[in-house]
Design a protein around this motif. Structure first.
Motif, PDB file in Angstrom:
ATOM      1  N   ALA A 263       0.837  -1.200   0.000  1.00  0.00           N
ATOM      2  CA  ALA A 263       0.000   0.000   0.000  1.00  0.00           C
ATOM      3  C   ALA A 263       0.874   1.252   0.000  1.00  0.00           C
ATOM      4  O   ALA A 263       1.889   1.306   0.699  1.00  0.00           O
ATOM      5  N   PRO A 264       0.500   2.269  -0.766  1.00  0.00           N
ATOM      6  CA  PRO A 264       1.302   3.501  -0.779  1.00  0.00           C
ATOM      7  C   PRO A 264       1.330   4.150   0.590  1.00  0.00           C
ATOM      8  O   PRO A 264       0.345   4.142   1.331  1.00  0.00           O
ATOM      9  N   GLY A 265       2.489   4.700   0.933  1.00  0.00           N
ATOM     10  CA  GLY A 265       2.627   5.449   2.161  1.00  0.00           C
ATOM     11  C   GLY A 265       2.617   6.935   1.874  1.00  0.00           C
ATOM     12  O   GLY A 265       1.628   7.485   1.390  1.00  0.00           O
ATOM     13  N   THR A 266       3.749   7.582   2.148  1.00  0.00           N
ATOM     14  CA  THR A 266       3.907   9.012   1.868  1.00  0.00           C
ATOM     15  C   THR A 266       5.034   9.162   0.853  1.00  0.00           C
ATOM     16  O   THR A 266       6.212   9.286   1.225  1.00  0.00           O
ATOM     17  N   PRO A 267       4.726   9.071  -0.440  1.00  0.00           N
ATOM     18  CA  PRO A 267       5.773   9.136  -1.465  1.00  0.00           C
ATOM     19  C   PRO A 267       6.531  10.454  -1.420  1.00  0.00           C
ATOM     20  O   PRO A 267       6.047  11.465  -0.886  1.00  0.00           O
ATOM     21  N   GLU A 268       7.699  10.456  -1.998  1.00  0.00           N
ATOM     22  CA  GLU A 268       8.532  11.654  -2.068  1.00  0.00           C
ATOM     23  C   GLU A 268       8.549  12.182  -3.494  1.00  0.00           C
ATOM     24  O   GLU A 268       8.406  11.412  -4.450  1.00  0.00           O
ATOM     25  N   PRO A 269       8.735  13.482  -3.664  1.00  0.00           N
ATOM     26  CA  PRO A 269       8.686  14.050  -5.019  1.00  0.00           C
ATOM     27  C   PRO A 269       9.872  13.659  -5.886  1.00  0.00           C
ATOM     28  O   PRO A 269       9.755  13.623  -7.109  1.00  0.00           O
ATOM     29  N   SER A 270      11.016  13.352  -5.275  1.00  0.00           N
ATOM     30  CA  SER A 270      12.193  13.011  -6.067  1.00  0.00           C
ATOM     31  C   SER A 270      12.166  11.540  -6.447  1.00  0.00           C
ATOM     32  O   SER A 270      11.728  10.697  -5.672  1.00  0.00           O
ATOM     33  N   PRO A 271      12.635  11.183  -7.658  1.00  0.00           N
ATOM     34  CA  PRO A 271      12.635   9.782  -8.070  1.00  0.00           C
ATOM     35  C   PRO A 271      13.769   9.014  -7.397  1.00  0.00           C
ATOM     36  O   PRO A 271      14.600   9.570  -6.689  1.00  0.00           O
ATOM     37  N   GLY A 272      13.794   7.713  -7.657  1.00  0.00           N
ATOM     38  CA  GLY A 272      14.875   6.882  -7.131  1.00  0.00           C
ATOM     39  C   GLY A 272      14.441   6.034  -5.956  1.00  0.00           C
ATOM     40  O   GLY A 272      13.256   5.819  -5.717  1.00  0.00           O
ATOM     41  N   ASN A 273      15.432   5.530  -5.228  1.00  0.00           N
ATOM     42  CA  ASN A 273      15.208   4.631  -4.101  1.00  0.00           C
ATOM     43  C   ASN A 273      15.588   5.287  -2.788  1.00  0.00           C
ATOM     44  O   ASN A 273      16.475   6.151  -2.737  1.00  0.00           O
ATOM     45  N   GLY A 274      14.903   4.899  -1.727  1.00  0.00           N
ATOM     46  CA  GLY A 274      15.314   5.225  -0.365  1.00  0.00           C
ATOM     47  C   GLY A 274      15.796   3.959   0.309  1.00  0.00           C
ATOM     48  O   GLY A 274      15.507   2.844  -0.140  1.00  0.00           O
ATOM     49  N   LEU A 275      16.521   4.118   1.411  1.00  0.00           N
ATOM     50  CA  LEU A 275      17.146   2.970   2.058  1.00  0.00           C
ATOM     51  C   LEU A 275      17.188   3.175   3.560  1.00  0.00           C
ATOM     52  O   LEU A 275      17.444   4.275   4.046  1.00  0.00           O
ATOM     53  N   LEU A 276      16.946   2.116   4.291  1.00  0.00           N
ATOM     54  CA  LEU A 276      17.108   2.103   5.736  1.00  0.00           C
ATOM     55  C   LEU A 276      17.770   0.793   6.118  1.00  0.00           C
ATOM     56  O   LEU A 276      17.368  -0.274   5.649  1.00  0.00           O
ATOM     57  N   VAL A 277      18.806   0.854   6.944  1.00  0.00           N
ATOM     58  CA  VAL A 277      19.473  -0.350   7.421  1.00  0.00           C
ATOM     59  C   VAL A 277      19.436  -0.376   8.936  1.00  0.00           C
ATOM     60  O   VAL A 277      19.426   0.667   9.591  1.00  0.00           O
ATOM     61  N   THR A 278      19.375  -1.562   9.481  1.00  0.00           N
ATOM     62  CA  THR A 278      19.339  -1.713  10.925  1.00  0.00           C
ATOM     63  C   THR A 278      19.931  -3.051  11.308  1.00  0.00           C
ATOM     64  O   THR A 278      20.066  -3.953  10.473  1.00  0.00           O
ATOM     65  N   GLU A 279      20.273  -3.179  12.571  1.00  0.00           N
ATOM     66  CA  GLU A 279      20.863  -4.404  13.109  1.00  0.00           C
ATOM     67  C   GLU A 279      19.934  -4.952  14.179  1.00  0.00           C
ATOM     68  O   GLU A 279      19.502  -4.226  15.081  1.00  0.00           O
ATOM     69  N   LEU A 280      19.611  -6.251  14.084  1.00  0.00           N
ATOM     70  CA  LEU A 280      18.677  -6.907  14.985  1.00  0.00           C
ATOM     71  C   LEU A 280      19.299  -8.192  15.527  1.00  0.00           C
ATOM     72  O   LEU A 280      20.226  -8.738  14.922  1.00  0.00           O
ATOM     73  N   PRO A 281      18.772  -8.703  16.634  1.00  0.00           N
ATOM     74  CA  PRO A 281      19.208 -10.031  17.079  1.00  0.00           C
ATOM     75  C   PRO A 281      18.702 -11.093  16.103  1.00  0.00           C
ATOM     76  O   PRO A 281      17.634 -10.968  15.519  1.00  0.00           O
TER      77      PRO A 281
END
Length: 497
Positions: A263-281
């Motif tokens: 489902a769409p969230g809050t899109p951004e006006p600029s094209p391309g990809n976003g990224l988030l990284v995290t560390e979990l157990p």
């Protein structure tokens, strides 16, 4: 230079026709969303520039299939082809200037600047040093050190600071008992943080039209061994447990039914990809469990997206998750290129519940599905793609047909892609000064219509998760919420069989 060396230099380069995966990817290239794979390796110490350049250059020679570029040709040619080269056409290893935004900028380049196919090799290695405080970056320097009051460090994407990250309330009645995020310092009392001034981060950016992540990780492991002089042979793969008692059957969704979209969230006006990284157990599972961590991650991804879609009022549909399967050996003889085959794991909408009583059955059904899919030999992209790339018409005609079919088939494209690299098989030990990798992240392209990919790997007993999305579908706050949902549902898979 001897006459023999001159003849070798002037000889026509060897040409290799594009395999099916490469050709389909080449047909569908888009400038707005480059097809890059990003690998990020965190080391505790510093790397010497000259030694690393020499080691990586020698690693490329030992894996000569990496040294390639797209051969020029007429529009009416029947196939694209790679030209193999003896040496790189460009400087592959770069050392950007250090600075407070060095990590963020390197990660941005990995998402927005694909190495050119016209130059050999189509990869780029950047080394970020002494980055200092990180603002607006997807990862902090204190990798491996859980923040106070949490179970893992938070590394977020695209906000002015990590403390200014947009968050959503995930302490609803569907996620009971979840503590509010801690905005305190990013280190635990009495536990020193790694030194930002001494660590190094390797960013390996790959043009996915030519190569995949596991192949280039093999090349990087060879470079580490040449640089540090320490053994980087792959560890033995984990042994999968025996199948358990078959769980109650659930009717599989029809392959012709349209799968759910994120489902769409809050899109951004600029094209391309976003990224988030995290560390979990790493998720716990009982000894001898009839499912693997990969199955837990598959269930986690499905439950996360089902929850997300319910929150956003999406119509209930079955979920289909694409899963790459890689049967290649990981030793020095590993075939280099795009070597994975893609299978799809389907989930009926009715079975996606986090009820503790039903979780063991869901995990066992998922294990049975993934085991069956892996056991069936099939072309990398299916038989249809093999027919589509048959060299019977000019490649330009096939390119137009492929793009048209891709648009027509968009409603039946899988919901998302989960690429679980698994335990990193190599030590990635660069010697005494630079040290051994303590965190490794991968991310895969997230083009529409999927718009979201989930990539996981484990190093040093920790799970490293990367969420990558199309900005046409989601924003950074959406990525943070999806991360929180993923962490919650990963914990719900830790049940007795």
């Amino acid at each position: 230079m001897t006459a023999l060396q001159r003849r070798a230099r002037d000889a026509a380069p060897v040409r290799v026709p594009f395999p099916v995966v490469d050709e389909v990817a080449r047909h569908c290239l888009q400038e707005e969303e480059p097809e890059t794979v990003h690998i990020e390796v965190h080391l505790p110490g510093r790397l010497d520039e000259a030694r690393l350049r020499a080691a990586f250059a020698e690693a490329l020679r030992r894996h000569p299939r990496v040294l390639m570029r797209e051969a020029p040709g007429r529009w009416y040619r029947l196939r694209y082809a790679w030209e193999l080269t003896a040496e790189p056409d460009v400087e592959v290893v770069r050392f950007p200037a250090p600075g407070r935004n060095a990590l963020r900028d390197a990660r941005t380049r990995a998402l927005t600047e694909a190495p050119a196919l016209s130059s050999s090799p189509p990869v780029r290695l950047e080394v970020v040093r002494a980055s200092g405080p990180v603002e607006g970056s997807e990862a902090g320097d204190a990798v491996g050190v859980p923040p106070r009051g949490t179970d893992r460090p938070t590394q977020d994407a695209g906000c002015d600071t990590m403390r200014d990250r947009p968050t959503q309330d995930t302490t609803s009645d569907t996620m009971p008992g979840r503590p509010a995020p801690d905005t305190g310092p990013d280190t635990m009392p009495g536990r020193p943080a790694p030194s930002a001034a001494s660590g190094s981060v390797l960013f390996l950016t790959i043009n996915h039209t030519a190569l995949d992540g596991p192949a280039c990780l093999r090349v990087l492991a060879t470079a580490a061994e040449l640089y540090g002089g320490r053994d980087n042979s792959p560890a033995a793969p984990p042994v999968r447990g025996a199948p358990g008692t078959p769980p109650p059957a659930v009717a599989a969704p029809s392959p012709w039914s349209r799968p759910a979209r994120v489902a769409p969230g809050t899109p951004e006006p600029s094209p391309g990809n976003g990224l988030l990284v995290t560390e979990l157990p790493l998720p716990r599972r009982p000894r001898g469990a009839p499912y693997t961590v990969n199955d837990q991650l598959m269930v986690t991804t499905a439950l996360t997206l089902a929850h997300w879609n319910r929150e956003h009022g999406a119509r209930p549909r079955p979920l289909r998750i694409t899963m790459p399967v890689d049967d290649r050996p990981r030793d020095a003889g590993m075939p280099i290129g795009n070597g994975t085959r893609l299978v799809e794991v389907a989930f009926a909408h009715e079975e996606l519940t986090a009820d503790a009583d039903r979780m063991p059955a869901l995990l066992q059904r998922t294990a049975a599905r993934t085991r069956a899919l892996k056991a069936v030999p099939r072309p990398q992209l299916g038989r249809g793609a093999a027919l589509l790339t048959a060299p019977v018409t000019p490649v330009a005609w096939r390119a137009a047909l492929t793009r048209g079919l891709r648009r027509a088939a968009a409603p039946w494209t899988s919901t998302t892609l989960l690429s679980n690299i698994g335990r990193i098989p190599y030590a990635l030990d660069f010697g005494e000064e630079a040290g051994r990798a303590h965190a490794v992240w991968f991310s895969a392209p997230a083009r529409m219509p999927r718009g979201l990919t989930v990539t996981t790997a484990s190093t040093a007993g920790r799970l490293h998760l990367a969420l990558r999305w199309s900005r046409a579908l989601l924003g950074h706050g959406d990525g943070a919420h999806l991360r929180d949902l993923f962490e919650h549902y990963l914990h719900t898979t830790e049940v007795a069989p």
